[in-house]
Design an enzyme around this catalytic site. Structure first.
Site, mmCIF file in Angstrom:
data_model
loop_
_atom_site.group_PDB
_atom_site.id
_atom_site.type_symbol
_atom_site.label_atom_id
_atom_site.label_comp_id
_atom_site.label_asym_id
_atom_site.label_seq_id
_atom_site.Cartn_x
_atom_site.Cartn_y
_atom_site.Cartn_z
ATOM 1 C CG ASP A 97 50.564 -13.446 -40.111
ATOM 2 O OD1 ASP A 97 51.809 -13.458 -39.970
ATOM 3 O OD2 ASP A 97 49.753 -13.608 -39.177
ATOM 4 C CG ASP A 198 49.129 -11.794 -34.969
ATOM 5 O OD1 ASP A 198 50.334 -12.043 -34.931
ATOM 6 O OD2 ASP A 198 48.601 -10.864 -34.343
ATOM 7 C CD GLU A 255 51.861 -15.198 -32.462
ATOM 8 O OE1 GLU A 255 50.866 -14.477 -32.510
ATOM 9 O OE2 GLU A 255 52.998 -14.750 -32.290
ATOM 10 C CG HIS A 331 57.742 -12.017 -37.421
ATOM 11 N ND1 HIS A 331 57.138 -13.253 -37.303
ATOM 12 C CD2 HIS A 331 56.862 -11.121 -36.930
ATOM 13 C CE1 HIS A 331 55.940 -13.099 -36.785
ATOM 14 N NE2 HIS A 331 55.741 -11.820 -36.549
ATOM 15 C CG ASP A 332 57.067 -11.763 -33.221
ATOM 16 O OD1 ASP A 332 55.996 -12.383 -33.165
ATOM 17 O OD2 ASP A 332 57.203 -10.673 -33.813
HETATM 18 O O1 TEU Z 1 52.976 -11.652 -31.716
HETATM 19 C C1 TEU Z 1 52.246 -12.118 -30.615
HETATM 20 C C2 TEU Z 1 52.979 -11.972 -29.345
HETATM 21 O O2 TEU Z 1 52.369 -11.791 -28.331
HETATM 22 C C3 TEU Z 1 54.456 -11.908 -29.220
HETATM 23 O O3 TEU Z 1 55.115 -12.566 -30.209
HETATM 24 C C4 TEU Z 1 54.785 -10.445 -29.174
HETATM 25 O O4 TEU Z 1 54.877 -9.970 -30.476
HETATM 26 C C5 TEU Z 1 56.061 -10.154 -28.483
HETATM 27 O O5 TEU Z 1 57.110 -10.533 -29.343
HETATM 28 C C6 TEU Z 1 56.201 -10.831 -27.149
HETATM 29 O O6 TEU Z 1 57.338 -10.204 -26.542
HETATM 30 C C7 TEU Z 1 52.165 -11.466 -32.864
HETATM 31 C C8 TEU Z 1 53.058 -11.159 -34.054
HETATM 32 O O7 TEU Z 1 53.891 -12.278 -34.321
HETATM 33 C C9 TEU Z 1 53.859 -9.933 -33.707
HETATM 34 O O8 TEU Z 1 54.802 -9.636 -34.724
HETATM 35 C C10 TEU Z 1 52.905 -8.779 -33.514
HETATM 36 O O9 TEU Z 1 53.640 -7.642 -33.086
HETATM 37 C C11 TEU Z 1 51.846 -9.113 -32.469
HETATM 38 O O10 TEU Z 1 51.272 -10.398 -32.631
HETATM 39 C C12 TEU Z 1 50.683 -8.142 -32.589
HETATM 40 O O11 TEU Z 1 50.017 -8.411 -33.803
#
Ligand code: TEU
Length: 557
Positions: A97, A198, A255, A331-332
């Site tokens: 990542d 990310d 992402e 994971h989000d």
């Molecule tokens: O997430 C990017 C992002 O903008 C969304 O997924 C955000 O985390 C949120 O869920 C929107 O409601 C990435 C990573 O996947 C996430 O785990 C991190 O918290 C974020 O970036 C910051 O690095």
């Protein structure tokens, strides 16, 4: 020319919640090594490892304080090297990542940056002159509050679209970009097989950092519409490709929150030499709260016609000019079987398989998030104390405590549906205490349904969700029709069934799925002597689709 990742299936490991090997209640790299035989049996080609770099862990590792060292709670670099070696021995690639839209405020670059305005690292981040009582603009953080934090010593604010401990890196600074590329090469030279990048759609902030016009929000505006997909982003990705990615055979996965199909056609267009594929967010952000001040916090179920329209738009949009990442979970995101299927005892198994079949027979690279292959469900938490995620906890403080926009009960209902912690409960390995995840106290509650849903019960059961995923993965590995076939949606207005075709040469695959707990009749000519390739029911009733039934037929023209 075919690319290795086009017929690959990628398994996402969230290390904190995967397997603990030393009893501290937190998953670790040794634990991943111990579970490689399980991952190998599933049949996937790649592991995407969420961040394992040194980090203060404000955002579960997405705040990196040393890009070239391992978070001690996960192990050390020697253990990482052993994981890489053991995975490669099993023909499993490892994708790391890459978190370079922002760093931790404990990274040495930021510690130097805030020493003085003329420090060579000062411009690695985004600073604006100002006074404590006047924010540089109206931008809000994804994690509540303003996107700016004031530094008294410098008399400046620094920008952070996420937590204040995650300062935005300044991609306009060439030296900063070169340091990122140097770090990327360091990892690729170790032998990793690519990066998931990310928040990469957010790299290019608009010149002058203007206010978001006409914000809907009570206090801070959602900056995503004017930050995502900035005009320089393509140039940065081309430079990254030219200086790093093109020199290795790794995969690059962006992402890209906020990106639209046209943006993605640029980013993943083979001739543009930017990225190989992207995670887009459209199908997982279809039900924001109508009250914009509540953002994503809502418990409304998505309409199937909206879900189909979004998936089809991306299937058609990137066909022949780009490449999709196919996912329901990560994971989000909450667990798909709870969000899009039916996690009741009666329908969890069959609806988890239905979702798997629908996703894995689309065009693109499918991702399996740890536990999805078991049909793991949302946590169904009932109290705020069960949550760990700062996005969730900050939202509670801002929306319930400070702004009093909704009741605690309503906000807990929203969290139970879509908090990121739904995906972060520990992997359910067996029905022993703590699901075999740890011998210690887990950092986050194990879902109590582990006694019914666990790998031990499923791995050798030919009728399990796990075995169904094994079949789908094996099918993809042997079928150019599944990997390269053109997509054709059938009856977009059908609000109960999602049916589509894939065409490749003289072959057609007809995919049919019932997203409801009712029996339906759908006739696409499937019954006339075509070969049933896979089904989540043990028999075939032709034009009938039983509750959550999903099946695919090979139609020879
Ligand atoms: O997430 C990017 C992002 O903008 C969304 O997924 C955000 O985390 C949120 O869920 C929107 O409601 C990435 C990573 O996947 C996430 O785990 C991190 O918290 C974020 O970036 C910051 O690095």
């Amino acid at each position: 020319m075919k690319k290795w990742w086009e017929n690959a299936v990628i398994y996402q490991v969230y290390p904190s919640s995967f397997q603990d090997s030393d009893g501290d209640g937190i998953g670790d790299l040794e634990g991943v090594i111990n579970r490689l035989p399980y991952i190998e049996k599933l049949g996937v080609d790649v592991i995407w490892l969420n961040p394992v770099y040194k980090s203060p862990n404000v955002d579960n590792g997405y705040d990196v304080s040393d890009y070239e060292d391992i978070q001690p709670v996960f192990g050390d670099m020697a253990t990482f090297d052993r994981l890489l070696d053991e995975a490669h021995k099993r023909n499993i690639k490892i994708v790391m990542d890459l978190v370079v839209n922002h760093s931790s405020d404990q990274l040495d670059w930021f510690i130097s940056s805030k020493k003085s305005k003329d420090n060579p690292y000062h411009d690695y981040y985004i600073w604006k002159n100002g006074s404590p009582d006047k924010l540089p603009n109206n931008w809000g953080s994804y994690f509540s509050g303003p996107a700016w934090t004031y530094d008294d010593k410098l008399g400046q604010y620094y920008l952070h679209l996420f937590a204040k401990e995650q300062p935005e890196l300044n991609w306009r600074n060439k030296a900063m970009r070169q340091d990122v590329y140097k770090m990327m090469r360091w990892w690729l030279d170790k032998g990793i097989d690519g990066f998931r990048m990310d928040s990469i759609s957010l790299l290019d902030k608009p010149v002058g950092l203007p206010d978001v016009p006409n914000p809907d929000h009570a206090k801070y505006a959602d900056a995503q519409p004017i930050v995502a997909d900035g005009p320089q982003l393509g140039q940065y990705l081309k430079e990254m490709n030219r200086e790093v990615l093109s020199k290795y055979d790794g995969v690059s996965i962006g992402e890209m929150i906020g990106s639209k199909v046209d943006d993605a056609r640029e980013y993943t267009g083979r001739d543009n030499h930017e990225l190989d594929m992207i995670f887009q967010f459209e199908h997982v952000t279809l039900t924001p709260n109508p009250d914009k001040r509540l953002g994503k916090w809502n418990d409304e179920r998505v309409k199937l016609t909206d879900l189909k329209a979004s998936l089809s738009k991306w299937q058609y949009g990137l066909n022949k000019v780009g490449w999709n990442s196919l996912y329901w979970n990560n994971h989000d995101q909450p667990r798909a079987v709870s969000r899009f299927g039916n996690d009741s005892d009666e329908y969890r198994d069959v609806s988890a398989k239905m979702l798997a079949l629908v996703l894995h027979l689309l065009k693109g690279t499918p991702y399996i998030y740890q536990g999805e292959e078991l049909g793991m469900t949302n946590a169904h938490n009932t109290s705020l104390a069960q949550y760990r995620d700062l996005e969730t906890l900050n939202a509670y403080k801002e929306i319930v405590v400070d702004e009093k926009l909704v009741s605690p009960e309503k906000m807990l209902r929203f969290f139970a549906e879509i908090s990121r912690d739904n995906a972060r409960t520990p992997m359910q390995w067996d029905d022993s205490e703590k699901a075999g995840f740890t011998s210690g106290k887990p950092w986050i509650d194990v879902n109590p349904n582990y006694v019914k849903i666990n790998a031990q019960d499923e791995v050798d059961d030919p009728h399990s969700v796990f075995s169904f995923y094994e079949k789908l993965i094996s099918l993809r590995h042997q079928s150019d029709l599944i990997v390269y076939g053109d997509y054709e949606e059938l009856d977009p207005e059908d609000g109960q069934a999602f049916c589509y075709k894939r065409h490749y040469g003289t072959q057609t695959l007809l995919v049919m799925s019932n997203f409801t707990d009712q029996s339906l009749i759908r006739d696409y000519g499937q019954a006339s002597g075509n070969q049933l390739v896979i089904s989540n029911y043990s028999d075939d009733r032709g034009t009938m689709l039983r509750p959550y039934e999903a099946k695919a037929y090979l139609i020879q023209r």
